[in-house]
Write an enzyme that holds these catalytic residues in place. Sequence first.
Site, PDB file in Angstrom:
ATOM      1  N   GLU A 114      -9.521   6.402  -1.701  1.00  0.00           N
ATOM      2  CA  GLU A 114      -9.862   5.161  -2.087  1.00  0.00           C
ATOM      3  C   GLU A 114      -9.810   5.150  -3.624  1.00  0.00           C
ATOM      4  O   GLU A 114      -9.745   4.013  -3.931  1.00  0.00           O
ATOM      5  CB  GLU A 114     -11.456   5.018  -1.556  1.00  0.00           C
ATOM      6  CG  GLU A 114     -11.506   4.480  -0.174  1.00  0.00           C
ATOM      7  CD  GLU A 114     -11.137   5.466   0.940  1.00  0.00           C
ATOM      8  OE1 GLU A 114     -11.315   6.740   0.454  1.00  0.00           O
ATOM      9  OE2 GLU A 114     -11.038   5.391   2.029  1.00  0.00           O
TER      10      GLU A 114
ATOM     11  N   HIS B 179     -19.333   3.073   8.751  1.00  0.00           N
ATOM     12  CA  HIS B 179     -18.309   2.191   9.357  1.00  0.00           C
ATOM     13  C   HIS B 179     -19.248   0.830   9.640  1.00  0.00           C
ATOM     14  O   HIS B 179     -18.519   0.215  10.429  1.00  0.00           O
ATOM     15  CB  HIS B 179     -17.873   2.823  10.558  1.00  0.00           C
ATOM     16  CG  HIS B 179     -16.929   3.992  10.551  1.00  0.00           C
ATOM     17  ND1 HIS B 179     -17.215   5.190  10.086  1.00  0.00           N
ATOM     18  CD2 HIS B 179     -15.542   3.935  10.752  1.00  0.00           C
ATOM     19  CE1 HIS B 179     -16.173   6.102  10.038  1.00  0.00           C
ATOM     20  NE2 HIS B 179     -15.342   5.364  10.257  1.00  0.00           N
TER      21      HIS B 179
HETATM   22  C1  LIG Z   1     -12.958   8.606   2.600  1.00  0.00           C
HETATM   23  C2  LIG Z   1     -12.685   7.930   4.129  1.00  0.00           C
HETATM   24  N1  LIG Z   1     -11.611   6.847   4.122  1.00  0.00           N
HETATM   25  C3  LIG Z   1     -11.085   6.557   5.118  1.00  0.00           C
HETATM   26  C4  LIG Z   1     -11.436   7.092   6.561  1.00  0.00           C
HETATM   27  C5  LIG Z   1     -11.085   6.328   7.563  1.00  0.00           C
HETATM   28  N2  LIG Z   1     -10.231   7.283   8.536  1.00  0.00           N
HETATM   29  C6  LIG Z   1     -10.767   8.229   9.469  1.00  0.00           C
HETATM   30  S1  LIG Z   1      -9.397   8.769  10.367  1.00  0.00           S
HETATM   31  C7  LIG Z   1      -8.146   8.315   9.268  1.00  0.00           C
HETATM   32  C8  LIG Z   1      -6.940   8.807   9.127  1.00  0.00           C
HETATM   33  C9  LIG Z   1      -6.593  10.183   9.283  1.00  0.00           C
HETATM   34  O1  LIG Z   1      -5.235  10.698   8.939  1.00  0.00           O
HETATM   35  P1  LIG Z   1      -4.773  12.126   9.012  1.00  0.00           P
HETATM   36  O2  LIG Z   1      -5.693  13.015   7.970  1.00  0.00           O
HETATM   37  O3  LIG Z   1      -3.431  12.125   8.986  1.00  0.00           O
HETATM   38  O4  LIG Z   1      -5.486  12.659  10.237  1.00  0.00           O
HETATM   39  P2  LIG Z   1      -5.101  12.463  11.883  1.00  0.00           P
HETATM   40  O5  LIG Z   1      -6.275  11.765  12.335  1.00  0.00           O
HETATM   41  O6  LIG Z   1      -3.908  11.350  11.647  1.00  0.00           O
HETATM   42  O7  LIG Z   1      -4.956  13.602  12.386  1.00  0.00           O
HETATM   43  C10 LIG Z   1      -8.699   7.487   8.115  1.00  0.00           C
HETATM   44  C11 LIG Z   1      -8.111   6.891   7.060  1.00  0.00           C
HETATM   45  C12 LIG Z   1     -12.292   8.121   6.329  1.00  0.00           C
HETATM   46  N3  LIG Z   1     -12.747   8.869   7.351  1.00  0.00           N
HETATM   47  N4  LIG Z   1     -12.875   8.528   5.151  1.00  0.00           N
END
Ligand SMILES: Cc1ncc(C[n+]2csc(CCOP(=O)(O)OP(=O)(O)O)c2C)c(N)n1
Length: 333
Positions: free
Chosen positions: A67, A136
């Site tokens: 962020e 959230h």
């Molecule tokens: C600081 C923060 N920003 C946004 C999120 C929302 N969020 C939850 S899962 C996710 C995507 C994660 O992607 P990746 O690291 O590629 O893992 P994947 O779940 O696709 O395996 C996001 C943006 C969060 N958990 N924490």
Amino acid sequence: MSTTTNAPAAITLIEALTQAMDYELRADDSVVVLGEDVGVNGGVFRATAGLHAKFGSERIIDTPLDETTIAGLTVGMASQGMRPIAEAQFDGFMYPMVDFIVCHAARMRYRTRGRLTCPMVLRVPWGGGIRAPEHHSEANEAIFTNVPGLRVVMPSSPQRAYGMLLAAIREPDPVIFFEPKRIYRQYKEVVPDDGEALPLDVCYVLRDGTDVTLVTWGAQVKEALEAAEKLDAEGISAEVIDVATLRPLDFATIAESVSRTGRCVIVHEAPKTAGFGAEIAARLAEESMYDLVAPVERVTGYDTHIPLFRLEMKYLPSVERVVEAARRAMAAS
Ligand SMILES: Cc1ncc(C[n+]2csc(CCOP(=O)(O)OP(=O)(O)O)c2C)c(N)n1
């Protein structure tokens, strides 16, 4: 002979946001969208669905999961002549952005004596009611209403979402655009894609009444309108105001209503202490004291973290709590 109509289909609040971004991306080359998964994926709530296919990777930008990077890029682009629309995936993840928002975006114009401005929008899916975990479901709007140089707005209908987002994108100064995610898909409304922006400094009177003024914003507008219906059945006439733009606050509309009803119930889902309802109550005490015939009531979330989903709906202001507060105001005079 068959007749065809070009009447636009009714759309949800989130579809109205997509429509507004689509319109302004077409109208203004300096508009870009950025955030986590806003591109190919179309955003965590699908607010940017279809935009990447239309406008490509240079204008619909997938960022790293960071962020601070999103906020820094946004402030940088905005101060150099672009009009970025950034998405924070959820209210509770916007805190790392605060340094950029408060220390840079909000005071860019002041610091540079108007040489630079910061025409950015930070879109923030906001508030509870979707059975989500910690970070959230937060109602953190009051934090930003205390920051000079920011506009803080929150639409509560598809039409207002479209018109207010267009206005926010065109605004020369930074706008925190809170989106009540509980009502993203609650109902549909016809929203003409005519590029007509709405003002960012007015409250909306959604229902006329004579006995009590219900003041609220975001997802609670629904509860306030339902409460007004119930009160009507009891012979109590409630006026309902959607604040819509919290900073700058159109207090004149609230004061005018209270001058007729003499009673005010403020409803918001954020915790009570130092919530934005406290500001409205203080303004009523300062400017409308002699119009009031009953103490101002506040129906709010509680002074704790919003709980997990089993208790979430007990935390959020219910129709019944709003009705009870209005009855108390009636009984007090
Ligand atoms: C600081 C923060 N920003 C946004 C999120 C929302 N969020 C939850 S899962 C996710 C995507 C994660 O992607 P990746 O690291 O590629 O893992 P994947 O779940 O696709 O395996 C996001 C943006 C969060 N958990 N924490």
